[in-house]
Design a protein around this motif. Sequence first.
Motif, short mmCIF file in Angstrom:
data_model
loop_
_atom_site.label_atom_id
_atom_site.label_comp_id
_atom_site.label_asym_id
_atom_site.label_seq_id
_atom_site.Cartn_x
_atom_site.Cartn_y
_atom_site.Cartn_z
N VAL A 182 -38.30 35.81 35.99
CA VAL A 182 -38.56 34.91 34.74
C VAL A 182 -37.02 34.58 34.39
CG1 VAL A 182 -40.23 36.47 34.14
CG2 VAL A 182 -38.08 37.11 33.68
N LEU A 183 -36.06 34.65 35.10
CA LEU A 183 -34.61 34.40 34.84
C LEU A 183 -34.28 32.97 35.19
CD1 LEU A 183 -32.04 37.39 35.38
CD2 LEU A 183 -32.40 36.35 33.27
N LYS A 184 -33.82 31.99 34.47
CA LYS A 184 -33.10 30.70 34.53
C LYS A 184 -32.06 30.96 35.77
CE LYS A 184 -34.31 28.81 30.49
NZ LYS A 184 -33.82 28.18 29.18
N PRO A 185 -32.07 30.11 36.58
CA PRO A 185 -30.84 29.94 37.52
C PRO A 185 -29.53 29.98 36.65
CG PRO A 185 -32.33 28.27 38.29
CD PRO A 185 -32.77 28.88 36.93
N GLY A 186 -28.45 30.83 36.89
CA GLY A 186 -27.30 31.09 35.87
C GLY A 186 -27.55 31.90 34.91
N GLY A 187 -28.76 32.52 34.67
CA GLY A 187 -28.86 33.43 33.92
C GLY A 187 -28.61 34.82 34.19
N LYS A 202 -27.83 35.86 38.03
CA LYS A 202 -28.60 34.93 38.95
C LYS A 202 -28.01 33.62 39.46
CE LYS A 202 -33.36 33.33 39.78
NZ LYS A 202 -34.56 33.07 38.98
N ALA A 203 -28.00 33.33 40.94
CA ALA A 203 -27.36 32.45 41.22
C ALA A 203 -27.89 30.82 40.83
CB ALA A 203 -27.38 32.23 42.79
N GLN A 204 -27.08 29.96 41.02
CA GLN A 204 -27.56 28.65 40.48
C GLN A 204 -28.25 27.82 41.55
OE1 GLN A 204 -27.34 27.10 37.56
NE2 GLN A 204 -25.61 27.91 36.36
N GLU A 205 -29.25 27.14 41.31
CA GLU A 205 -29.92 26.31 42.52
C GLU A 205 -29.16 24.94 42.46
OE1 GLU A 205 -33.83 25.47 41.00
OE2 GLU A 205 -34.59 27.46 41.64
N PRO A 206 -28.61 24.97 43.76
CA PRO A 206 -27.68 23.96 44.28
C PRO A 206 -28.05 22.65 43.61
CG PRO A 206 -27.87 25.45 46.20
CD PRO A 206 -29.07 25.70 45.17
N HIS A 218 -38.36 31.18 35.47
CA HIS A 218 -37.36 30.64 34.78
C HIS A 218 -37.33 30.42 33.31
CE1 HIS A 218 -36.65 28.57 39.05
NE2 HIS A 218 -36.57 29.89 39.21
N GLU A 219 -37.95 31.52 32.69
CA GLU A 219 -38.32 31.07 31.45
C GLU A 219 -37.24 31.90 30.36
OE1 GLU A 219 -41.84 32.11 28.16
OE2 GLU A 219 -42.57 32.05 30.05
N PHE A 220 -36.38 32.53 30.85
CA PHE A 220 -35.17 33.33 29.95
C PHE A 220 -33.73 33.05 30.43
CE2 PHE A 220 -39.43 35.49 29.40
CZ PHE A 220 -39.25 35.49 28.05
N ASP A 221 -32.95 33.10 29.58
CA ASP A 221 -31.42 32.99 30.15
C ASP A 221 -31.12 34.15 30.05
OD1 ASP A 221 -31.16 29.96 29.23
OD2 ASP A 221 -31.85 30.77 27.22
N SER A 231 -29.15 31.88 23.61
CA SER A 231 -29.89 32.08 24.59
C SER A 231 -31.42 32.52 24.26
CB SER A 231 -29.14 33.24 25.31
OG SER A 231 -28.13 32.91 25.78
N ARG A 232 -32.28 32.35 25.02
CA ARG A 232 -33.47 32.94 24.79
C ARG A 232 -33.53 34.11 25.59
NH1 ARG A 232 -39.47 31.96 26.77
NH2 ARG A 232 -40.63 32.56 24.63
N VAL A 233 -33.69 35.36 25.00
CA VAL A 233 -33.27 36.62 25.44
C VAL A 233 -34.90 37.43 25.86
CG1 VAL A 233 -32.38 38.83 25.08
CG2 VAL A 233 -31.15 36.70 24.51
#
Length: 245
Positions: free
Chosen positions: A143-148, A227-231, A109-112, A46-48
Motif C-alpha cells: 500500500v506504500l507509494k514508491p519513496g514512501g 520504500k525504493a523509488q520505481e526507476p 501505492h495508496e499511502f505516503d 502526506s496521506r498517512v
Amino acid sequence: MTRGPQAYGEASYWDERYKQDGGSFDWYQQFSGLAPLLQKYIPKTSRVLMVGCGNAILSEDMVQDGYQEIVNVDISSVVIEAMQKKYKDFPQLKYMTMDVRDMSSFADHEFDFVIDKGMLDSLMCGSSAQLSAAKMLEEVRRVLKPGGGYMLITYGDPRVRLPHLKTQESNIWTVLLHVLPKPGSKRASEKCTWDVTAPIPVQEDDGFSKAYSVDDPDLHYVYICVKAQEPAKASSKGVKHGKGK
C-alpha cells in the motif's frame, strides 16, 4: 475472561478489551516524544495510514499539528465505532475496521506513510506470529507509494526486528533506526545524551552503536523503512533517506 497473548491477533479479544476500557491509551510513546521524528520524515500533506490505531490520540495530536489526512484501521469494530463517533467532526480522520494482514480494501501505492505503534509487536505475541508478521509487512509494502515510508515504533531491538524488516522480500526498502527513551523511565528523566533525530547505522551485525545497549529496558526503537523509488516513475513525494521535506 482472561486470555493469553496468543489471542492478540483475534478481533474478539480486542472487542472485549475495548468494551471494558473506553478511555484513551497511547502505546509506548505519545505525540510529544514522537513529534521530532514525525516532523522529520512525514510532510504534513502526506496521506498517512495508522495501523492498529486502537483508542490512541496520536492521530488527533497529529491533526492538531497540521497533518491533513490520516486513515486509521483496527481489527476491533468496537473501538472503530467508538472512534468514528468521537472524531465525527474531524474531516482529517477516517476510521475503518480492518485486519492489517489483509488490507485489500486499499489499492497498491495508496499511502505516503504508514505508522505502526505496537501493531507488529502485538502480532509477534500472538499465534502464528511469524506468518502474521510477514503478511502484515507484505501488505504495508504493497500500500506504500514508491519513496514512501513505514515508521515502526516497538520495544524490539535490532536483533529481533531487523530479521523481519530486512528479509529477501523486503529488500525494496532502506531501514533507518532511531532510539527514544521510554516515557517515565530513568532515561527519560535524565537529559538526553544523544540526538533522537539522528539515525543509527543498522548495516552491521549488531546494528547498534556502542552508546546503547540492546538490553536497556528504558528504550524504544523507531525503524524508518523507506520504500525504493520505481526507476521509471521516480517521484519527489515522500521521504528520502531521512529528509521528509
